[in-house]
Design a protein around this motif. Structure first.
Motif, short mmCIF file in Angstrom:
data_model
loop_
_atom_site.label_atom_id
_atom_site.label_comp_id
_atom_site.label_asym_id
_atom_site.label_seq_id
_atom_site.Cartn_x
_atom_site.Cartn_y
_atom_site.Cartn_z
N THR A 100 0.83 -1.22 0.00
CA THR A 100 0.00 0.00 0.00
C THR A 100 0.86 1.26 0.00
N GLN A 101 1.79 1.36 0.94
CA GLN A 101 2.66 2.54 1.03
C GLN A 101 4.11 2.08 1.22
N PRO A 102 4.74 1.62 0.16
CA PRO A 102 6.09 1.08 0.29
C PRO A 102 7.10 2.16 0.66
N LEU A 103 8.04 1.77 1.53
CA LEU A 103 9.12 2.67 1.94
C LEU A 103 10.45 2.27 1.31
N TYR A 104 10.65 0.96 1.14
CA TYR A 104 11.94 0.49 0.65
C TYR A 104 11.76 -0.85 -0.07
#
Length: 327
Positions: free
Chosen positions: A139-143
């Motif tokens: 949904t909200q990837p950081l890395y």
């Protein structure tokens, strides 16, 4: 309801990938494989004898005979073949990458839009069950951490490893990150060939998400693995084995300790990714909708790949290394 007529198709390039395209068209009820084209007429004849269609050597002979074409020739010839066939009003599925030059990719995209032709790029991972499973979870990837390695093969060495292997993961992270690319830093080197055989790139998106992507075609094994970190979860996807390992936060670690972390591991039902890709192509022709990986998406993947190669060349210049001169 009357049965829809089958779409007349041909495959240009009867090598490794072209043969697979012929196989899928021959077994798809929407398609009629009319011709198999290759510069080597014996190879075209062998593939045509296996899957149907008439063999030929000149792709221009397809004009007026078929509605749609798969282009599976070496990458440096993608633009020339696709331009003439799109200009003749055909729908085109081009094996990845769309071309080896960004200006040519933009030209093909504009030409297809002018002719209202379907232009689809064969980024096959987008049609895998693994990608679909990831797309539902992220949904909200950081890395992202992507690792794609393979043993040395003579096939595909007309382009560097970024366009040969890494572009798969470039396209995947572009599809999952949901944000424009801000900058790229990369390193790489030739090892066995005259072009870059191993590369590592750090791709930073405008959202702040970062993808660390490694590709090598000098390995003793094949591995395609992706790790994704996002708020309250960590996901590992083995793209080759179609398997996911995931860790999710389900409570307060200060209260529950290790019990606050839920783990799961499951196999993803495998699908034929190329069959899915070709079915998408035929459906877009029949319905007029845009492909998931159209010319614009293919061009963006190529743009990022070009940024990576530019960064690699800059790094090699700074350290005083040079690519081998062309033979």
């Amino acid at each position: 309801m009357a049965e829809q007529p089958r779409i007349k198709v041909a495959v240009v390039g009867a090598g490794h990938f072209g043969r697979f395209h012929c196989d899928q068209y021959s077994s798809n009820p929407r398609a009629e494989l009319v011709a198999v084209i290759d510069a080597d007429i014996a190879r075209a004849g062998a593939v045509a004898a296996e899957f149907g269609g008439k063999p030929g050597q000149d792709y221009r002979s397809l004009i007026g005979r078929v509605e749609a074409v798969s282009i599976a020739v070496p990458t440096p010839y993608h633009f020339e073949v696709a331009r003439e066939l799109i200009d003749a009003g055909m729908h085109v599925l081009i094996e990845k990458p769309i071309t080896d030059k960004l200006d040519d990719a933009h030209h093909l995209t504009r030409l297809a839009e002018e002719h209202k032709s379907v232009l689809q790029v064969g980024h096959i991972e987008r049609f895998s069950s693994s990608y679909r499973a990831l797309a539902k979870t992220i949904t909200q990837p950081l890395y992202f951490e992507c690792y794609r390695i393979a043993p040395w093969k003579e096939r595909g060495i007309e382009v560097d490893v970024v366009l040969d292997l890494m572009i798969h993961d470039i396209d995947i992270v572009l599809g999952l990150a949901g944000s424009p690319v801000w900058k790229v830093d990369a390193v790489g080197t030739p090892i066995l060939g005259k072009k870059i055989d191993m590369a590592n790139a750090r791709i930073t998106f405008e959202s702040g998400c970062v993808a660390n992507v490694t590709a090598s075609r000098v390995s003793y094994k094949t591995e395609r693995r992706m790790r994704v970190f996002q708020r309250q979860s960590y996901i590992v996807c083995d793209l080759a084995e179609a398997r996911i390992f995931a860790y999710h936060l389900r409570g307060d670690p200060a209260v529950l300790g290790i019990g606050a972390i839920a783990t799961e591991s499951y196999d993803i039902p495998k699908e034929n990714s190329l069959a899915n890709e070709i079915d998408e192509f035929l459906d877009c022709i029949a319905t007029g909708r845009q492909p998931v990986v159209d010319g614009r998406a293919g061009s963006e993947a190529l743009r990022v790949a070009s940024m990576i190669n530019d960064s690699i060349e800059d790094h090699l210049r700074r350290i005083g290394a040079h690519l081998p001169a062309p033979a």
